[in-house]
Design an enzyme around this catalytic site. Structure first.
Site, PDB file in Angstrom:
ATOM      1  N   ASP A   1       0.332  -2.932  -0.066  1.00  0.00           N
ATOM      2  CA  ASP A   1      -0.744  -1.963  -0.324  1.00  0.00           C
ATOM      3  C   ASP A   1      -1.945  -2.252   0.578  1.00  0.00           C
ATOM      4  OD1 ASP A   1       0.604  -0.802  -2.765  1.00  0.00           O
ATOM      5  OD2 ASP A   1       0.369  -2.880  -3.398  1.00  0.00           O
TER       6      ASP A   1
ATOM      7  N   TYR B   1      12.257 -10.348  -0.746  1.00  0.00           N
ATOM      8  CA  TYR B   1      11.847 -10.612  -2.123  1.00  0.00           C
ATOM      9  C   TYR B   1      12.617 -11.825  -2.650  1.00  0.00           C
ATOM     10  CZ  TYR B   1       9.526  -6.193  -1.541  1.00  0.00           C
ATOM     11  OH  TYR B   1       8.706  -5.198  -1.055  1.00  0.00           O
TER      12      TYR B   1
ATOM     13  N   ARG C   1      10.790  -6.424   4.626  1.00  0.00           N
ATOM     14  CA  ARG C   1      10.878  -5.878   3.276  1.00  0.00           C
ATOM     15  C   ARG C   1       9.834  -4.771   3.092  1.00  0.00           C
ATOM     16  NH1 ARG C   1       8.039 -10.785  -0.284  1.00  0.00           N
ATOM     17  NH2 ARG C   1       5.997  -9.778  -0.420  1.00  0.00           N
TER      18      ARG C   1
ATOM     19  N   GLU D   1       7.311  -1.979   2.932  1.00  0.00           N
ATOM     20  CA  GLU D   1       7.033  -0.807   3.778  1.00  0.00           C
ATOM     21  C   GLU D   1       6.462  -1.189   5.147  1.00  0.00           C
ATOM     22  OE1 GLU D   1       5.251   2.605   1.873  1.00  0.00           O
ATOM     23  OE2 GLU D   1       4.191   3.151   3.702  1.00  0.00           O
TER      24      GLU D   1
HETATM   25  O1  TRH Z   1       4.511  -7.359   0.545  1.00  0.00           O
HETATM   26  P1  TRH Z   1       5.392  -6.180   0.437  1.00  0.00           P
HETATM   27  O2  TRH Z   1       6.567  -6.334  -0.408  1.00  0.00           O
HETATM   28  O3  TRH Z   1       4.542  -4.989  -0.048  1.00  0.00           O
HETATM   29  C1  TRH Z   1       4.791  -3.796  -0.720  1.00  0.00           C
HETATM   30  C2  TRH Z   1       4.147  -3.839  -2.083  1.00  0.00           C
HETATM   31  O4  TRH Z   1       4.968  -4.564  -2.952  1.00  0.00           O
HETATM   32  C3  TRH Z   1       3.928  -2.454  -2.593  1.00  0.00           C
HETATM   33  O5  TRH Z   1       3.489  -2.442  -3.927  1.00  0.00           O
HETATM   34  C4  TRH Z   1       5.147  -1.633  -2.458  1.00  0.00           C
HETATM   35  O6  TRH Z   1       4.784  -0.339  -2.722  1.00  0.00           O
HETATM   36  C5  TRH Z   1       5.670  -1.724  -1.041  1.00  0.00           C
HETATM   37  O7  TRH Z   1       5.888  -3.071  -0.653  1.00  0.00           O
HETATM   38  C6  TRH Z   1       6.918  -0.929  -0.844  1.00  0.00           C
HETATM   39  O8  TRH Z   1       5.930  -5.753   1.897  1.00  0.00           O
HETATM   40  P2  TRH Z   1       5.231  -5.010   3.140  1.00  0.00           P
HETATM   41  O9  TRH Z   1       4.992  -3.583   2.836  1.00  0.00           O
HETATM   42  O10 TRH Z   1       6.069  -5.302   4.291  1.00  0.00           O
HETATM   43  O11 TRH Z   1       3.830  -5.700   3.332  1.00  0.00           O
HETATM   44  C7  TRH Z   1       3.693  -6.996   3.809  1.00  0.00           C
HETATM   45  C8  TRH Z   1       2.433  -7.132   4.630  1.00  0.00           C
HETATM   46  O12 TRH Z   1       2.191  -8.501   4.877  1.00  0.00           O
HETATM   47  C9  TRH Z   1       2.536  -6.460   5.998  1.00  0.00           C
HETATM   48  O13 TRH Z   1       1.301  -5.855   6.320  1.00  0.00           O
HETATM   49  C10 TRH Z   1       2.813  -7.604   6.939  1.00  0.00           C
HETATM   50  C11 TRH Z   1       2.031  -8.713   6.290  1.00  0.00           C
HETATM   51  N1  TRH Z   1       2.424 -10.090   6.604  1.00  0.00           N
HETATM   52  C12 TRH Z   1       1.510 -10.868   7.284  1.00  0.00           C
HETATM   53  O14 TRH Z   1       0.429 -10.402   7.641  1.00  0.00           O
HETATM   54  N2  TRH Z   1       1.838 -12.163   7.549  1.00  0.00           N
HETATM   55  C13 TRH Z   1       3.022 -12.710   7.195  1.00  0.00           C
HETATM   56  O15 TRH Z   1       3.281 -13.902   7.491  1.00  0.00           O
HETATM   57  C14 TRH Z   1       3.956 -11.865   6.520  1.00  0.00           C
HETATM   58  C15 TRH Z   1       5.297 -12.430   6.121  1.00  0.00           C
HETATM   59  C16 TRH Z   1       3.620 -10.571   6.226  1.00  0.00           C
END
Ligand code: TRH
Length: 385
Positions: free
Chosen positions: A16, A194, A271, A273
Protein backbone atom coordinates in the site's frame (compact mmCIF):
# COMPACT_ATOMS: atom_id res chain seq x y z
CA UNK A 1 0.43 24.78 -9.18
CA UNK A 2 -1.91 21.75 -9.01
CA UNK A 3 -2.29 20.23 -5.56
CA UNK A 4 -3.02 16.57 -4.93
CA UNK A 5 -3.82 14.71 -1.72
CA UNK A 6 -3.15 10.98 -1.66
CA UNK A 7 -4.71 9.04 1.23
CA UNK A 8 -3.02 5.74 2.09
CA UNK A 9 -4.05 3.24 4.76
CA UNK A 10 -1.54 0.48 5.28
CA UNK A 11 -3.73 -2.62 5.41
CA UNK A 12 -0.75 -4.91 5.77
CA UNK A 13 2.77 -5.46 4.44
CA UNK A 14 4.46 -2.89 2.21
CA UNK A 15 2.46 -2.72 -1.01
CA UNK A 16 0.00 0.00 0.00
CA UNK A 17 2.63 2.50 1.02
CA UNK A 18 5.04 1.17 -1.63
CA UNK A 19 2.63 2.07 -4.42
CA UNK A 20 1.56 5.41 -2.91
CA UNK A 21 5.15 6.51 -2.24
CA UNK A 22 6.19 5.60 -5.78
CA UNK A 23 3.22 7.41 -7.31
CA UNK A 24 3.70 10.51 -5.12
CA UNK A 25 7.41 10.68 -6.00
CA UNK A 26 6.72 10.54 -9.70
CA UNK A 27 3.95 13.14 -9.55
CA UNK A 28 6.32 15.55 -7.82
CA UNK A 29 9.45 14.83 -9.86
CA UNK A 30 7.96 14.52 -13.32
CA UNK A 31 4.71 16.49 -13.23
CA UNK A 32 5.50 19.28 -10.74
CA UNK A 33 2.37 18.49 -8.71
CA UNK A 34 2.29 19.56 -5.06
CA UNK A 35 1.58 16.24 -3.36
CA UNK A 36 0.49 15.62 0.21
CA UNK A 37 0.69 11.96 1.17
CA UNK A 38 -1.51 11.05 4.13
CA UNK A 39 -0.33 7.79 5.65
CA UNK A 40 -1.37 6.03 8.84
CA UNK A 41 1.73 3.85 9.36
CA UNK A 42 5.07 5.63 9.23
CA UNK A 43 7.00 2.62 10.55
CA UNK A 44 6.15 0.60 7.41
CA UNK A 45 6.94 3.65 5.29
CA UNK A 46 10.37 3.93 6.92
CA UNK A 47 11.30 0.40 5.81
CA UNK A 48 11.06 1.59 2.19
CA UNK A 49 12.27 5.11 2.77
CA UNK A 50 14.83 5.36 5.62
CA UNK A 51 14.58 9.19 5.75
CA UNK A 52 11.10 9.00 7.24
CA UNK A 53 10.93 10.10 10.88
CA UNK A 54 8.41 7.83 12.56
CA UNK A 55 7.36 10.11 15.38
CA UNK A 56 6.52 13.15 13.29
CA UNK A 57 3.17 14.66 12.31
CA UNK A 58 4.42 16.45 9.23
CA UNK A 59 7.59 16.13 7.19
CA UNK A 60 8.89 16.55 3.65
CA UNK A 61 10.55 13.65 1.81
CA UNK A 62 11.57 13.66 -1.87
CA UNK A 63 9.52 16.84 -2.27
CA UNK A 64 6.37 15.09 -0.94
CA UNK A 65 4.56 16.54 2.08
CA UNK A 66 3.98 13.55 4.34
CA UNK A 67 1.26 13.79 6.98
CA UNK A 68 0.93 11.16 9.68
CA UNK A 69 -2.77 10.39 9.32
CA UNK A 70 -3.83 9.46 12.83
CA UNK A 71 -7.23 10.93 13.30
CA UNK A 72 -10.52 10.55 11.44
CA UNK A 73 -12.12 13.27 13.61
CA UNK A 74 -9.84 16.19 12.75
CA UNK A 75 -11.70 19.24 11.35
CA UNK A 76 -10.99 20.56 7.85
CA UNK A 77 -12.09 23.58 5.83
CA UNK A 78 -12.45 23.92 2.03
CA UNK A 79 -9.01 25.59 2.00
CA UNK A 80 -7.45 22.34 3.21
CA UNK A 81 -8.80 20.41 0.22
CA UNK A 82 -6.50 19.68 -2.73
CA UNK A 83 -7.42 20.05 -6.43
CA UNK A 84 -7.19 16.28 -6.87
CA UNK A 85 -8.03 13.87 -4.04
CA UNK A 86 -7.00 10.25 -4.34
CA UNK A 87 -8.05 7.51 -1.96
CA UNK A 88 -5.96 4.40 -2.32
CA UNK A 89 -7.88 1.17 -2.38
CA UNK A 90 -11.13 2.64 -1.05
CA UNK A 91 -9.62 3.83 2.25
CA UNK A 92 -11.97 6.13 4.15
CA UNK A 93 -11.09 9.79 3.90
CA UNK A 94 -11.88 11.71 7.15
CA UNK A 95 -15.61 12.73 7.15
CA UNK A 96 -14.82 16.40 7.77
CA UNK A 97 -12.45 16.43 4.75
CA UNK A 98 -15.27 15.01 2.61
CA UNK A 99 -17.62 17.67 4.00
CA UNK A 100 -15.10 20.34 2.96
CA UNK A 101 -14.87 18.70 -0.48
CA UNK A 102 -18.57 19.46 -1.02
CA UNK A 103 -17.69 23.17 -1.21
CA UNK A 104 -14.34 22.87 -2.96
CA UNK A 105 -15.46 20.15 -5.48
CA UNK A 106 -12.06 18.57 -6.25
CA UNK A 107 -11.52 15.70 -8.67
CA UNK A 108 -12.04 12.61 -6.49
CA UNK A 109 -10.45 9.35 -7.57
CA UNK A 110 -10.38 5.92 -5.99
CA UNK A 111 -7.16 4.20 -7.07
CA UNK A 112 -7.81 0.46 -7.14
CA UNK A 113 -5.62 -2.64 -7.02
CA UNK A 114 -4.02 -4.26 -10.05
CA UNK A 115 -5.65 -7.14 -11.87
CA UNK A 116 -5.30 -8.64 -15.35
CA UNK A 117 -8.94 -9.77 -15.40
CA UNK A 118 -11.19 -8.68 -18.29
CA UNK A 119 -13.79 -6.89 -16.13
CA UNK A 120 -11.23 -4.23 -15.16
CA UNK A 121 -11.57 -2.52 -18.56
CA UNK A 122 -15.33 -2.07 -18.01
CA UNK A 123 -14.88 -0.55 -14.55
CA UNK A 124 -11.92 1.73 -15.24
CA UNK A 125 -13.08 5.36 -15.20
CA UNK A 126 -16.61 4.65 -13.96
CA UNK A 127 -18.21 7.49 -11.96
CA UNK A 128 -19.92 6.87 -8.64
CA UNK A 129 -22.23 9.73 -7.50
CA UNK A 130 -21.82 10.66 -3.82
CA UNK A 131 -23.70 12.88 -1.38
CA UNK A 132 -23.40 16.66 -1.70
CA UNK A 133 -22.99 16.73 -5.48
CA UNK A 134 -19.64 14.95 -5.40
CA UNK A 135 -18.62 12.21 -7.82
CA UNK A 136 -15.95 9.65 -7.17
CA UNK A 137 -14.22 8.03 -10.18
CA UNK A 138 -12.67 4.57 -10.24
CA UNK A 139 -9.18 4.26 -11.63
CA UNK A 140 -7.85 0.76 -12.32
CA UNK A 141 -4.23 0.01 -13.05
CA UNK A 142 -3.84 -2.69 -15.68
CA UNK A 143 -2.14 -4.31 -18.60
CA UNK A 144 -4.25 -3.04 -21.52
CA UNK A 145 -4.93 0.30 -23.18
CA UNK A 146 -8.44 0.47 -21.68
CA UNK A 147 -7.00 0.53 -18.15
CA UNK A 148 -4.86 3.02 -16.23
CA UNK A 149 -1.56 1.24 -17.04
CA UNK A 150 1.27 0.56 -14.61
CA UNK A 151 3.53 2.75 -12.52
CA UNK A 152 6.73 3.42 -14.41
CA UNK A 153 9.09 6.33 -13.96
CA UNK A 154 10.38 8.07 -17.09
CA UNK A 155 13.77 6.67 -18.09
CA UNK A 156 13.41 3.54 -15.93
CA UNK A 157 14.17 1.07 -18.71
CA UNK A 158 17.19 3.12 -19.84
CA UNK A 159 18.50 3.16 -16.25
CA UNK A 160 17.98 -0.58 -16.05
CA UNK A 161 19.82 -1.15 -19.35
CA UNK A 162 22.75 0.97 -18.22
CA UNK A 163 22.93 -1.00 -14.99
CA UNK A 164 22.58 -4.41 -16.61
CA UNK A 165 25.07 -3.69 -19.42
CA UNK A 166 27.79 -2.65 -17.00
CA UNK A 167 29.01 -5.77 -15.14
CA UNK A 168 30.61 -3.60 -12.44
CA UNK A 169 27.23 -2.13 -11.48
CA UNK A 170 25.97 -5.56 -10.47
CA UNK A 171 29.13 -6.70 -8.70
CA UNK A 172 29.51 -3.36 -6.84
CA UNK A 173 25.88 -3.43 -5.77
CA UNK A 174 25.92 -7.06 -4.62
CA UNK A 175 29.27 -6.58 -2.87
CA UNK A 176 27.73 -3.78 -0.79
CA UNK A 177 25.08 -6.28 0.30
CA UNK A 178 27.78 -8.68 1.47
CA UNK A 179 27.48 -11.13 -1.45
CA UNK A 180 30.83 -12.83 -2.16
CA UNK A 181 32.29 -13.30 -5.65
CA UNK A 182 31.82 -17.09 -5.37
CA UNK A 183 28.15 -16.55 -4.54
CA UNK A 184 27.80 -14.15 -7.47
CA UNK A 185 29.01 -16.80 -9.90
CA UNK A 186 26.01 -19.08 -9.31
CA UNK A 187 22.50 -18.51 -10.65
CA UNK A 188 21.39 -15.45 -8.67
CA UNK A 189 17.85 -15.54 -7.38
CA UNK A 190 16.07 -12.93 -5.24
CA UNK A 191 13.31 -14.14 -2.94
CA UNK A 192 10.34 -12.02 -1.83
CA UNK A 193 7.24 -14.08 -0.98
CA UNK A 194 4.62 -14.57 1.73
CA UNK A 195 5.35 -16.73 4.78
CA UNK A 196 3.41 -19.71 3.40
CA UNK A 197 5.22 -20.18 0.07
CA UNK A 198 6.77 -23.64 -0.34
CA UNK A 199 10.24 -22.21 0.31
CA UNK A 200 11.81 -25.26 1.96
CA UNK A 201 10.57 -27.59 -0.79
CA UNK A 202 12.23 -25.41 -3.43
CA UNK A 203 15.39 -25.01 -1.32
CA UNK A 204 15.64 -28.78 -1.11
CA UNK A 205 15.39 -29.06 -4.91
CA UNK A 206 18.07 -26.37 -5.36
CA UNK A 207 20.39 -28.22 -2.99
CA UNK A 208 20.42 -31.39 -5.02
CA UNK A 209 19.40 -30.53 -8.59
CA UNK A 210 20.73 -28.49 -11.50
CA UNK A 211 23.18 -25.59 -11.35
CA UNK A 212 24.60 -23.82 -8.30
CA UNK A 213 22.09 -21.27 -6.91
CA UNK A 214 22.62 -18.24 -4.69
CA UNK A 215 19.36 -17.11 -3.14
CA UNK A 216 19.28 -13.55 -1.76
CA UNK A 217 16.55 -12.95 0.80
CA UNK A 218 15.81 -9.52 2.28
CA UNK A 219 15.65 -9.66 6.07
CA UNK A 220 12.19 -10.53 7.38
CA UNK A 221 10.96 -12.36 4.27
CA UNK A 222 9.58 -15.88 5.00
CA UNK A 223 11.48 -15.62 8.27
CA UNK A 224 10.51 -18.94 9.82
CA UNK A 225 11.41 -20.99 6.77
CA UNK A 226 14.68 -19.13 6.21
CA UNK A 227 15.62 -19.70 9.87
CA UNK A 228 14.77 -23.39 9.52
CA UNK A 229 17.25 -23.60 6.63
CA UNK A 230 19.93 -21.49 8.33
CA UNK A 231 19.37 -23.05 11.77
CA UNK A 232 19.97 -19.59 13.27
CA UNK A 233 18.30 -16.15 13.27
CA UNK A 234 17.78 -14.79 9.76
CA UNK A 235 19.53 -11.46 10.24
CA UNK A 236 21.22 -9.57 7.41
CA UNK A 237 24.73 -10.89 6.80
CA UNK A 238 23.90 -14.51 7.66
CA UNK A 239 24.44 -17.15 5.00
CA UNK A 240 24.50 -20.91 4.70
CA UNK A 241 25.57 -23.27 1.92
CA UNK A 242 24.03 -26.71 1.64
CA UNK A 243 24.78 -28.77 -1.44
CA UNK A 244 24.40 -26.57 -4.51
CA UNK A 245 22.46 -23.87 -2.69
CA UNK A 246 23.64 -20.82 -0.77
CA UNK A 247 21.03 -18.76 1.02
CA UNK A 248 22.14 -15.28 2.05
CA UNK A 249 20.09 -12.84 4.10
CA UNK A 250 20.59 -9.27 2.89
CA UNK A 251 19.23 -6.07 4.45
CA UNK A 252 15.65 -5.08 3.61
CA UNK A 253 16.41 -2.47 0.97
CA UNK A 254 15.21 1.08 0.39
CA UNK A 255 12.72 1.03 -2.46
CA UNK A 256 15.10 2.37 -5.14
CA UNK A 257 17.70 -0.27 -4.29
CA UNK A 258 15.14 -3.04 -4.53
CA UNK A 259 15.01 -2.39 -8.30
CA UNK A 260 18.77 -2.89 -8.44
CA UNK A 261 18.40 -6.23 -6.70
CA UNK A 262 15.88 -7.35 -9.32
CA UNK A 263 18.15 -6.10 -12.11
CA UNK A 264 21.13 -7.95 -10.59
CA UNK A 265 19.48 -11.36 -10.40
CA UNK A 266 18.91 -13.98 -13.09
CA UNK A 267 15.56 -14.90 -11.62
CA UNK A 268 13.25 -13.12 -9.18
CA UNK A 269 10.53 -14.31 -6.85
CA UNK A 270 8.16 -11.42 -6.16
CA UNK A 271 4.77 -10.95 -4.55
CA UNK A 272 1.76 -8.65 -4.02
CA UNK A 273 1.52 -5.82 -6.51
CA UNK A 274 4.43 -3.38 -6.62
CA UNK A 275 7.32 -5.88 -6.63
CA UNK A 276 5.36 -7.92 -9.21
CA UNK A 277 5.30 -4.89 -11.52
CA UNK A 278 8.96 -4.06 -10.86
CA UNK A 279 9.98 -7.63 -11.75
CA UNK A 280 8.40 -7.11 -15.15
CA UNK A 281 10.32 -3.88 -15.72
CA UNK A 282 13.49 -5.74 -14.67
CA UNK A 283 13.08 -7.90 -17.78
CA UNK A 284 14.24 -11.08 -16.06
CA UNK A 285 12.15 -14.23 -15.59
CA UNK A 286 10.14 -14.18 -12.38
CA UNK A 287 7.60 -16.09 -10.32
CA UNK A 288 4.75 -14.18 -8.71
CA UNK A 289 3.42 -15.12 -5.27
CA UNK A 290 -0.01 -13.57 -5.32
CA UNK A 291 -1.67 -12.10 -2.19
CA UNK A 292 -4.18 -14.70 -0.98
CA UNK A 293 -7.88 -13.84 -0.97
CA UNK A 294 -10.96 -15.60 0.40
CA UNK A 295 -12.48 -18.41 -1.66
CA UNK A 296 -9.26 -18.65 -3.71
CA UNK A 297 -10.25 -15.56 -5.70
CA UNK A 298 -6.55 -14.81 -6.07
CA UNK A 299 -6.10 -17.90 -8.23
CA UNK A 300 -8.51 -16.45 -10.79
CA UNK A 301 -6.41 -13.27 -10.78
CA UNK A 302 -3.21 -15.26 -11.08
CA UNK A 303 -4.46 -17.28 -14.05
CA UNK A 304 -5.77 -14.11 -15.72
CA UNK A 305 -2.25 -12.69 -15.63
CA UNK A 306 -0.64 -15.91 -16.85
CA UNK A 307 -3.03 -15.85 -19.80
CA UNK A 308 -2.55 -12.12 -20.45
CA UNK A 309 1.26 -11.96 -20.50
CA UNK A 310 2.99 -12.61 -23.80
CA UNK A 311 5.97 -14.10 -21.93
CA UNK A 312 4.74 -17.62 -22.46
CA UNK A 313 6.46 -20.67 -21.06
CA UNK A 314 4.52 -23.69 -19.89
CA UNK A 315 7.37 -24.54 -17.50
CA UNK A 316 7.30 -21.09 -15.91
CA UNK A 317 3.51 -21.31 -15.64
CA UNK A 318 3.83 -24.72 -13.95
CA UNK A 319 6.36 -23.36 -11.47
CA UNK A 320 4.18 -20.31 -10.74
CA UNK A 321 1.10 -22.44 -10.15
CA UNK A 322 3.09 -24.78 -7.91
CA UNK A 323 4.56 -21.84 -5.95
CA UNK A 324 1.01 -20.59 -5.30
CA UNK A 325 -0.22 -24.10 -4.44
CA UNK A 326 -2.81 -23.73 -7.17
CA UNK A 327 -3.02 -27.45 -7.90
CA UNK A 328 -3.72 -30.33 -5.56
CA UNK A 329 -1.25 -32.55 -7.38
CA UNK A 330 2.10 -33.29 -5.69
CA UNK A 331 4.95 -31.21 -7.16
CA UNK A 332 8.30 -32.57 -8.29
CA UNK A 333 10.20 -29.38 -7.45
CA UNK A 334 13.50 -30.59 -8.91
CA UNK A 335 12.03 -31.23 -12.35
CA UNK A 336 9.85 -28.14 -12.17
CA UNK A 337 12.82 -25.86 -11.45
CA UNK A 338 15.27 -27.51 -13.83
CA UNK A 339 12.87 -27.09 -16.75
CA UNK A 340 12.62 -23.37 -16.04
CA UNK A 341 16.35 -23.07 -15.45
CA UNK A 342 17.06 -24.57 -18.88
CA UNK A 343 14.65 -22.12 -20.51
CA UNK A 344 15.66 -19.08 -18.50
CA UNK A 345 17.43 -17.17 -21.27
CA UNK A 346 14.70 -18.03 -23.78
CA UNK A 347 12.06 -16.70 -21.36
CA UNK A 348 14.08 -13.49 -20.81
CA UNK A 349 14.15 -12.92 -24.59
CA UNK A 350 10.35 -12.74 -24.65
CA UNK A 351 10.15 -9.87 -22.18
CA UNK A 352 11.04 -6.86 -24.46
CA UNK A 353 7.92 -7.39 -26.62
CA UNK A 354 5.73 -7.68 -23.51
CA UNK A 355 7.27 -4.55 -22.00
CA UNK A 356 6.84 -2.67 -25.25
CA UNK A 357 3.12 -3.41 -25.20
CA UNK A 358 2.86 -2.29 -21.56
CA UNK A 359 4.78 0.92 -22.23
CA UNK A 360 2.50 1.71 -25.21
CA UNK A 361 -0.46 2.15 -22.82
CA UNK A 362 1.25 5.03 -21.01
CA UNK A 363 2.36 5.09 -17.39
CA UNK A 364 -0.10 5.17 -14.51
CA UNK A 365 0.87 8.60 -13.12
CA UNK A 366 0.48 10.31 -16.50
CA UNK A 367 -2.77 8.46 -17.23
CA UNK A 368 -4.12 9.44 -13.82
CA UNK A 369 -3.43 13.12 -14.44
CA UNK A 370 -5.05 12.91 -17.89
CA UNK A 371 -8.19 11.46 -16.31
CA UNK A 372 -8.15 14.18 -13.63
CA UNK A 373 -7.80 16.90 -16.26
CA UNK A 374 -10.65 15.55 -18.37
CA UNK A 375 -12.91 15.37 -15.27
CA UNK A 376 -12.00 18.99 -14.46
CA UNK A 377 -12.98 20.09 -17.99
CA UNK A 378 -16.18 18.06 -17.83
CA UNK A 379 -17.10 19.66 -14.49
CA UNK A 380 -16.37 23.13 -15.84
CA UNK A 381 -18.57 22.51 -18.91
CA UNK A 382 -21.51 21.24 -16.85
CA UNK A 383 -21.40 23.92 -14.13
CA UNK A 384 -24.09 26.64 -14.43
CA UNK A 385 -22.67 30.07 -15.37
O1 TRH B 1 4.34 -6.18 0.67
P1 TRH B 1 3.35 -6.69 -0.30
O2 TRH B 1 2.84 -8.03 -0.06
O3 TRH B 1 2.18 -5.68 -0.36
C1 TRH B 1 0.84 -5.74 -0.71
C2 TRH B 1 -0.01 -5.50 0.51
O4 TRH B 1 -0.10 -6.69 1.25
C3 TRH B 1 -1.37 -5.03 0.11
O5 TRH B 1 -2.25 -4.96 1.20
C4 TRH B 1 -1.95 -5.89 -0.94
O6 TRH B 1 -3.07 -5.25 -1.40
C5 TRH B 1 -0.96 -6.04 -2.07
O7 TRH B 1 0.29 -6.53 -1.61
C6 TRH B 1 -1.47 -6.92 -3.17
O8 TRH B 1 3.98 -6.69 -1.78
P2 TRH B 1 4.30 -5.52 -2.84
O9 TRH B 1 3.05 -4.97 -3.40
O10 TRH B 1 5.25 -6.09 -3.78
O11 TRH B 1 5.00 -4.37 -2.02
C7 TRH B 1 6.29 -4.50 -1.52
C8 TRH B 1 7.00 -3.16 -1.53
O12 TRH B 1 8.19 -3.27 -0.78
C9 TRH B 1 7.41 -2.72 -2.93
O13 TRH B 1 7.24 -1.33 -3.06
C10 TRH B 1 8.88 -3.07 -3.00
C11 TRH B 1 9.30 -2.83 -1.58
N1 TRH B 1 10.51 -3.50 -1.11
C12 TRH B 1 11.59 -2.71 -0.77
O14 TRH B 1 11.53 -1.49 -0.89
N2 TRH B 1 12.71 -3.32 -0.29
C13 TRH B 1 12.83 -4.66 -0.16
O15 TRH B 1 13.90 -5.16 0.25
C14 TRH B 1 11.70 -5.45 -0.56
C15 TRH B 1 11.79 -6.95 -0.45
C16 TRH B 1 10.56 -4.84 -1.01
Amino acid sequence: MTTLALFCKVVDNFGDIGICYRLARQLVAEHQITVTLWVDDLASFKRLCPEIVVDCDWQQVDGIYVIHWRDQNEKYTPNDVADIVIEFFGCEIPPSYIEAMKTRKPVWINLEGLSAEDWVEGCHGLPSPQNGGLTKYFFYPGFTEKTGGLLMETGLLQQRDQFQHNPFSTTDFLEQLGVTSVEMSGIRVSLFCYYDAPVLELFHAWQVNGAVVTCLVPEGVAREQIEAFLERPAVAGTSMTRGKLTVRVIPFLPQADYDKLLWSCDFNFVRGEDSFVRAQWAGRPFVWHIYAQDKDLHLVKLKAFLERTSVRSQHLTDLTLAWNRANDKPVDWGTCWQRVERENSKIALMSPAWLESLVSHGDLATNLLKVALSITHQNRDTQPN
